[in-house]
Design a protein around this motif. Structure first.
Motif, PDB file in Angstrom:
ATOM      1  N   VAL A 150       0.844  -1.190   0.000  1.00 30.85           N
ATOM      2  CA  VAL A 150       0.000   0.000   0.000  1.00 30.85           C
ATOM      3  C   VAL A 150       0.878   1.239   0.000  1.00 30.85           C
ATOM      4  O   VAL A 150       2.080   1.174   0.255  1.00 30.85           O
ATOM      5  N   LYS A 151       0.273   2.351  -0.305  1.00 32.47           N
ATOM      6  CA  LYS A 151       0.925   3.644  -0.118  1.00 32.47           C
ATOM      7  C   LYS A 151       0.364   4.245   1.157  1.00 32.47           C
ATOM      8  O   LYS A 151      -0.847   4.433   1.299  1.00 32.47           O
ATOM      9  N   ALA A 152       1.245   4.500   2.125  1.00 34.32           N
ATOM     10  CA  ALA A 152       0.834   5.167   3.350  1.00 34.32           C
ATOM     11  C   ALA A 152       0.774   6.663   3.046  1.00 34.32           C
ATOM     12  O   ALA A 152       1.797   7.339   2.963  1.00 34.32           O
ATOM     13  N   LEU A 153      -0.430   7.175   2.839  1.00 33.44           N
ATOM     14  CA  LEU A 153      -0.598   8.522   2.305  1.00 33.44           C
ATOM     15  C   LEU A 153      -0.100   9.605   3.257  1.00 33.44           C
ATOM     16  O   LEU A 153       0.512  10.586   2.830  1.00 33.44           O
ATOM     17  N   THR A 154      -0.354   9.421   4.535  1.00 34.48           N
ATOM     18  CA  THR A 154       0.066  10.437   5.505  1.00 34.48           C
ATOM     19  C   THR A 154       1.579  10.591   5.524  1.00 34.48           C
ATOM     20  O   THR A 154       2.108  11.700   5.631  1.00 34.48           O
ATOM     21  N   LEU A 155       2.270   9.457   5.394  1.00 38.65           N
ATOM     22  CA  LEU A 155       3.732   9.465   5.444  1.00 38.65           C
ATOM     23  C   LEU A 155       4.365   9.497   4.056  1.00 38.65           C
ATOM     24  O   LEU A 155       5.578   9.621   3.938  1.00 38.65           O
ATOM     25  N   GLU A 181      -4.912  -1.660  15.812  1.00 33.65           N
ATOM     26  CA  GLU A 181      -6.303  -2.121  15.810  1.00 33.65           C
ATOM     27  C   GLU A 181      -6.656  -2.696  14.441  1.00 33.65           C
ATOM     28  O   GLU A 181      -6.436  -2.051  13.410  1.00 33.65           O
ATOM     29  N   ILE A 182      -7.187  -3.919  14.422  1.00 30.46           N
ATOM     30  CA  ILE A 182      -7.609  -4.527  13.163  1.00 30.46           C
ATOM     31  C   ILE A 182      -8.875  -3.825  12.681  1.00 30.46           C
ATOM     32  O   ILE A 182      -9.880  -3.765  13.394  1.00 30.46           O
ATOM     33  N   LYS A 183      -8.809  -3.288  11.451  1.00 26.35           N
ATOM     34  CA  LYS A 183      -9.926  -2.514  10.913  1.00 26.35           C
ATOM     35  C   LYS A 183     -10.231  -2.955   9.484  1.00 26.35           C
ATOM     36  O   LYS A 183      -9.347  -3.433   8.773  1.00 26.35           O
ATOM     37  N   PRO A 184     -11.487  -2.755   9.038  1.00 23.92           N
ATOM     38  CA  PRO A 184     -11.786  -2.983   7.622  1.00 23.92           C
ATOM     39  C   PRO A 184     -10.988  -2.014   6.751  1.00 23.92           C
ATOM     40  O   PRO A 184     -10.685  -0.886   7.171  1.00 23.92           O
ATOM     41  N   ALA A 185     -10.650  -2.456   5.556  1.00 23.30           N
ATOM     42  CA  ALA A 185      -9.878  -1.598   4.655  1.00 23.30           C
ATOM     43  C   ALA A 185     -10.580  -0.281   4.374  1.00 23.30           C
ATOM     44  O   ALA A 185      -9.928   0.747   4.153  1.00 23.30           O
ATOM     45  N   THR A 186     -11.907  -0.278   4.391  1.00 22.75           N
ATOM     46  CA  THR A 186     -12.661   0.949   4.130  1.00 22.75           C
ATOM     47  C   THR A 186     -12.484   1.996   5.220  1.00 22.75           C
ATOM     48  O   THR A 186     -12.802   3.171   5.021  1.00 22.75           O
ATOM     49  N   ASP A 190      -6.003   6.177   5.151  1.00 24.84           N
ATOM     50  CA  ASP A 190      -4.607   6.593   5.041  1.00 24.84           C
ATOM     51  C   ASP A 190      -3.791   5.644   4.170  1.00 24.84           C
ATOM     52  O   ASP A 190      -2.612   5.913   3.897  1.00 24.84           O
ATOM     53  N   LEU A 191      -4.398   4.540   3.723  1.00 24.22           N
ATOM     54  CA  LEU A 191      -3.686   3.540   2.931  1.00 24.22           C
ATOM     55  C   LEU A 191      -4.296   3.430   1.539  1.00 24.22           C
ATOM     56  O   LEU A 191      -5.508   3.297   1.393  1.00 24.22           O
ATOM     57  N   LEU A 192      -3.443   3.448   0.531  1.00 25.46           N
ATOM     58  CA  LEU A 192      -3.879   3.264  -0.856  1.00 25.46           C
ATOM     59  C   LEU A 192      -3.315   1.941  -1.368  1.00 25.46           C
ATOM     60  O   LEU A 192      -2.098   1.807  -1.527  1.00 25.46           O
ATOM     61  N   PRO A 193      -4.169   0.938  -1.616  1.00 21.65           N
ATOM     62  CA  PRO A 193      -3.663  -0.370  -2.056  1.00 21.65           C
ATOM     63  C   PRO A 193      -3.086  -0.309  -3.464  1.00 21.65           C
ATOM     64  O   PRO A 193      -3.623   0.375  -4.340  1.00 21.65           O
ATOM     65  N   ILE A 194      -1.995  -1.039  -3.663  1.00 16.91           N
ATOM     66  CA  ILE A 194      -1.314  -1.063  -4.957  1.00 16.91           C
ATOM     67  C   ILE A 194      -1.383  -2.448  -5.575  1.00 16.91           C
ATOM     68  O   ILE A 194      -1.888  -2.629  -6.670  1.00 16.91           O
ATOM     69  N   TYR A 195      -0.856  -3.439  -4.877  1.00 21.18           N
ATOM     70  CA  TYR A 195      -1.001  -4.822  -5.331  1.00 21.18           C
ATOM     71  C   TYR A 195      -0.901  -5.735  -4.127  1.00 21.18           C
ATOM     72  O   TYR A 195      -0.428  -5.358  -3.059  1.00 21.18           O
ATOM     73  N   SER A 196      -1.367  -6.965  -4.311  1.00 18.54           N
ATOM     74  CA  SER A 196      -1.342  -7.929  -3.214  1.00 18.54           C
ATOM     75  C   SER A 196      -1.023  -9.308  -3.752  1.00 18.54           C
ATOM     76  O   SER A 196      -1.117  -9.563  -4.956  1.00 18.54           O
ATOM     77  N   PHE A 197      -0.640 -10.202  -2.850  1.00 17.59           N
ATOM     78  CA  PHE A 197      -0.280 -11.556  -3.253  1.00 17.59           C
ATOM     79  C   PHE A 197      -0.433 -12.482  -2.066  1.00 17.59           C
ATOM     80  O   PHE A 197      -0.491 -12.060  -0.908  1.00 17.59           O
ATOM     81  N   ASN A 198      -0.509 -13.783  -2.370  1.00 12.93           N
ATOM     82  CA  ASN A 198      -0.475 -14.807  -1.335  1.00 12.93           C
ATOM     83  C   ASN A 198       0.423 -15.937  -1.821  1.00 12.93           C
ATOM     84  O   ASN A 198       1.348 -15.690  -2.593  1.00 12.93           O
ATOM     85  N   GLY A 199       0.148 -17.163  -1.405  1.00 16.44           N
ATOM     86  CA  GLY A 199       1.035 -18.255  -1.759  1.00 16.44           C
ATOM     87  C   GLY A 199       1.007 -18.652  -3.213  1.00 16.44           C
ATOM     88  O   GLY A 199       1.891 -19.375  -3.670  1.00 16.44           O
ATOM     89  N   SER A 200       0.023 -18.178  -3.977  1.00 12.12           N
ATOM     90  CA  SER A 200      -0.080 -18.637  -5.353  1.00 12.12           C
ATOM     91  C   SER A 200      -0.389 -17.559  -6.372  1.00 12.12           C
ATOM     92  O   SER A 200      -0.131 -17.748  -7.556  1.00 12.12           O
TER      93      SER A 200
END
Length: 244
Positions: A150-155, A181-186, A190-200
């Motif tokens: 993600v892009k941490a927008l504040t920083l 604190e665990i929160k929903p992405a919505t 302050d975070l802008l998602p760019i890409y994600s991955f897991n085991g496959s």
């Protein structure tokens, strides 16, 4: 990677003595397995006694989050995934944040969970990787988990978190070392998602949801490298010793 954390205070292992006390009492109720002991001994012998204590606390936590104990000790029930998420996130967020160039003498190094526990600190990738593999070991389905850049927008810097999807169409919950604190992405504006991955798989993140499937995670050489070293239980020494 995350030099922007220089504006943050390094977090120390909070409540270490209390954690060790709880670990010791829980071990008397349900001893660790031979595999746990081998893992702890490997870390202790390579990184030292304090690292061994962290490894013991980690392995005991995995047992606690796999089963709860009743008064009879014979009756056990599965722990909910929400409890597992909270426990793993809280445990690893106690470790110290430090940039790779200071800790490893490299611009970017992805530590295995054993290395992260052994060294006692790391950067955002290390926090996320340790959480991801720990949740997998608890039986959380890989399809529910993502490592998300993600892009941490504040920083104004890049960052990594773990995303948990209760079901495929759900807004993911984020496990983060910036916000404990665990929160929903919505709720993480302050975070802008760019890409994600897991085991496959690898996804491009156009929104704070599943994203568009982009290919195999094998494209990520650093991810392949850390998975291989994790499987082989390979350990490396950092440039500095955080336990001194």
């Amino acid at each position: 990677m995350a030099s922007f954390f220089n504006v943050l205070c390094y977090s120390l292992i909070v409540g270490a003595l209390l954690t060790q006390h709880l670990v010791a009492s829980d071990e008397r109720r349900e001893p660790l397995t031979a595999i746990d002991r081998q893992n702890i001994d490997l870390i202790r012998q390579f990184y030292g006694e304090r690292a061994g204590k962290r490894a013991t606390a980690w392995r005991q936590l995995l047992h606690q989050l796999t089963n709860t104990h009743t008064a009879t000790r014979s009756d056990k029930k599965s722990v909910s995934e929400s409890t597992q998420l909270e426990g793993i996130n809280r445990f690893f967020n106690q470790l110290q944040f430090i940039d790779d160039d200071k800790l490893w003498g490299k611009k970017d190094y992805w530590a295995t969970p054993n290395e992260f526990i052994g060294v006692g600190g790391g950067d955002c990738e290390d926090f996320s990787i340790a959480k991801y593999f720990s949740l997998l070991s608890l039986g959380v389905d890989d399809e529910k988990l993502r490592l998300v850049y993600v892009k941490a927008l504040t920083l104004n810097q890049f960052h990594m978190v773990v995303a948990y999807y209760p079901h495929p169409a759900a807004v993911p919950l984020l496990l983060d070392n910036l916000d404990g604190e665990i929160k929903p992405a919505t709720e993480r504006l302050d975070l802008l998602p760019i890409y994600s991955f897991n085991g496959s798989q690898l996804w491009l993140m156009k929104q704070k949801g599943q994203g568009q499937l982009a290919g195999d995670a094998a494209k990520l050489s650093a991810w392949n490298d850390v998975r291989l070293r994790n499987n082989e239980q390979e350990l490396r020494r950092p440039a500095i010793n955080l336990d001194e």
